[in-house]
Design an enzyme around this catalytic site. Structure first.
Site: not given
Length: 221
Positions: A6-7, A33, A35, A48, A96, A98, A216
């Protein structure tokens, strides 16, 4: 089952940076992943929030008011183009979106990146909580896989996924049930769930039979 950072490896390294993505792969992640927003100079940048206040020290303001070079210099914020070329080709990338204004440039980047290599479409999924963004992605390039992000309305996500011929439904793990995972699989949708960090929650979603876990801490998966 895919293990997705995650990120990057947000639990260990500053999120959405090349260092964080590299750490995720070192910890065994199958993918990352990230953003994206749009910078002042029209570049798709990996960050993000819509502002830089939380993630860049000694800076404040809206992402769109900074150039991509300023974002890189101030906070190691990479462009999506840089990340796409940096990530190993066999690794999975969940992008993702945004900011709706970043949709068309993101699609163009993916198209250029995958030019003459359709196999690489298999390793890229575009997701968003804004389903109009996903609708636009599919209109611009039907070959791009989409993931329907949802907090808790699983049935609405399921119906939209059917309409859009989505690749995956990406729900908050707290809303998941065994029955829904089975229903999704029966319609050929993958379940990519987020953000699962604690051992008991990881065990819970694994027992549900999900296809990917976004965490994470990718080493815990």
């Amino acid at each position: 089952m895919l293990r997705i950072g995650h990120r990057g490896a947000k639990g260990y390294v500053a999120e959405n940076t090349l260092d964080s993505f590299g750490e995720a792969f070192l910890l065994g992640a199958d993918g990352i992943e990230l953003d994206v927003h749009l910078s002042e100079d029209g570049e798709v940048v990996v960050i993000h929030d819509k502002t830089v206040d939380r993630t860049i020290a000694n800076a404040s303001g809206v992402v769109r008011h900074f150039t991509s070079e300023e974002l890189w210099r101030l906070g190691d914020v990479p462009t999506l183009n840089k990340v796409l070329h940096w990530v190993p080709k066999n690794k999975f990338i969940n992008i993702e979106i945004k900011d709706k204004k970043a949709t068309h440039p993101t699609v163009l980047l993916i198209e250029n990146f995958t030019l003459n290599s359709d196999l690489l479409y298999r390793n890229i999924v575009v997701s968003s909580f804004d389903w109009e963004i996903l609708r636009l992605v599919k209109a611009l390039e039907p070959k791009i896989k989409i993931g329907v992000l949802i907090e808790d309305d699983l049935e609405a996500a399921f119906q939209f996924a059917k309409e859009m011929k989505a690749f995956s439904i990406n729900p908050n793990y707290k809303s998941l049930t065994k029955e829904f995972v089975q229903k999704a699989h029966a319609s050929q949708f993958k379940i990519h769930t987020w953000t699962v960090n604690h051992p008991e929650d990881i065990t819970f979603v694994k027992n549900l039979g999900v296809d990917a876990i976004i965490s994470d801490y990718p080493d815990r998966l």
